[in-house]
Design a protein around this motif. Structure first.
Motif, mmCIF file in Angstrom:
data_model
loop_
_atom_site.group_PDB
_atom_site.id
_atom_site.type_symbol
_atom_site.label_atom_id
_atom_site.label_comp_id
_atom_site.label_asym_id
_atom_site.label_seq_id
_atom_site.Cartn_x
_atom_site.Cartn_y
_atom_site.Cartn_z
ATOM 1 N N GLU A 1 0.798 -1.211 0.000
ATOM 2 C CA GLU A 1 0.000 0.000 0.000
ATOM 3 C C GLU A 1 0.842 1.278 0.000
ATOM 4 O O GLU A 1 0.317 2.359 0.164
ATOM 5 N N ALA A 2 2.173 1.143 -0.143
ATOM 6 C CA ALA A 2 3.011 2.346 -0.201
ATOM 7 C C ALA A 2 2.620 3.157 -1.440
ATOM 8 O O ALA A 2 2.812 2.721 -2.564
ATOM 9 N N HIS A 3 2.063 4.327 -1.218
ATOM 10 C CA HIS A 3 1.492 5.103 -2.314
ATOM 11 C C HIS A 3 2.507 6.050 -2.937
ATOM 12 O O HIS A 3 3.436 6.509 -2.286
ATOM 13 N N ALA A 4 2.298 6.329 -4.191
ATOM 14 C CA ALA A 4 3.044 7.370 -4.903
ATOM 15 C C ALA A 4 4.545 7.143 -4.857
ATOM 16 O O ALA A 4 5.314 8.094 -4.783
ATOM 17 N N ASP A 5 4.975 5.895 -4.888
ATOM 18 C CA ASP A 5 6.408 5.616 -4.864
ATOM 19 C C ASP A 5 7.031 6.078 -6.177
ATOM 20 O O ASP A 5 6.671 5.566 -7.242
ATOM 21 N N PRO A 6 7.950 7.042 -6.145
ATOM 22 C CA PRO A 6 8.568 7.497 -7.389
ATOM 23 C C PRO A 6 9.610 6.524 -7.927
ATOM 24 O O PRO A 6 10.169 6.755 -8.993
ATOM 25 N N GLY A 7 9.861 5.436 -7.203
ATOM 26 C CA GLY A 7 10.799 4.411 -7.662
ATOM 27 C C GLY A 7 12.070 4.391 -6.835
ATOM 28 O O GLY A 7 12.427 5.376 -6.183
ATOM 29 N N PRO A 8 12.772 3.258 -6.851
ATOM 30 C CA PRO A 8 13.947 3.113 -5.992
ATOM 31 C C PRO A 8 15.068 4.104 -6.313
ATOM 32 O O PRO A 8 15.736 4.598 -5.405
#
Length: 202
Positions: A46-53
């Motif tokens: 559910e981690a939202h809006a992850d711009p990526g690693p």
């Protein structure tokens, strides 16, 4: 021998709570340096809006810039896939067998250690440093971990109470509110430049 602390997390985004935890562990436990280590995949779907690693790695680099005690490790991002603490500690130990490792966690995470993959392996490879926070008593942690081989390798350090979280910051950005003073200025500026966490972002 170099005493190295490791603070893992999603860092979505990194904030002053992360930096204070790393700095307090460094000071109180006599660590030579502390590595912020962003995971490749957020541990919760559910981690939202992850711009990526790579973006989170970049934000961590900006967050620690100018503090000689703090560095960023790309080990888990470079490796890809799900991250298990015991595998990460083994990789660090294999690369730098002379280093004395300390893995830094909050009290809630410390309580969950028995459910981790190879928890006794974690304690063989590193000291577990637990940030003292309101609501999680030291003795509760000791009792929870007492059955594990290596439980004597659990230490504690004081952590000021800071009611800031990455989810709060993402929400503030999505609402068009300022996150200044809750993250380093360079982090706030990069988030604004890239448009990360704005309303409507995935």
């Amino acid at each position: 021998m170099t005493k190295v602390g490791i603070l893992g997390g999603t860092f979505n985004p990194p904030h002053i709570g992360h930096l204070v935890s790393a700095a307090e562990a460094s000071e109180q436990l006599g660590l030579d340096r502390v590595l912020l280590m962003p995971v490749f995949l957020p541990p919760h779907k559910e981690a939202h809006a992850d711009p990526g690693p790579q973006a989170r790695l970049e934000l961590c680099e900006l967050a620690v810039a100018g503090d000689p005690r703090l560095e960023v490790s790309s080990l888990e991002v470079d490796r890809g896939g799900p991250s298990y603490t015991v595998d990460t500690l083994r990789a660090i130990h294999a690369a730098h067998p002379e280093d004395d490792l300390t893995f830094i966690v909050g009290g809630d995470m410390a309580q969950s250690l028995p459910t981790w993959r190879e928890p006794e392996g974690v304690l063989r490879l590193a000291t577990l440093a637990v940030a003292e926070r309101e609501g999680v008593e030291r003795e509760d942690v000791r009792e929870r971990l007492a059955g594990l081989a290596g439980a004597e390798r659990v230490v504690f350090f004081d952590m000021p109470r800071l009611d800031v979280s990455s989810s709060l910051l993402r929400r503030r950005v999505s609402e068009g509110r300022s996150i200044r003073h809750l993250v380093p200025d360079a982090v706030a500026e990069r988030i604004a430049q890239r448009g990360w966490y704005r309303r409507g972002e995935p």
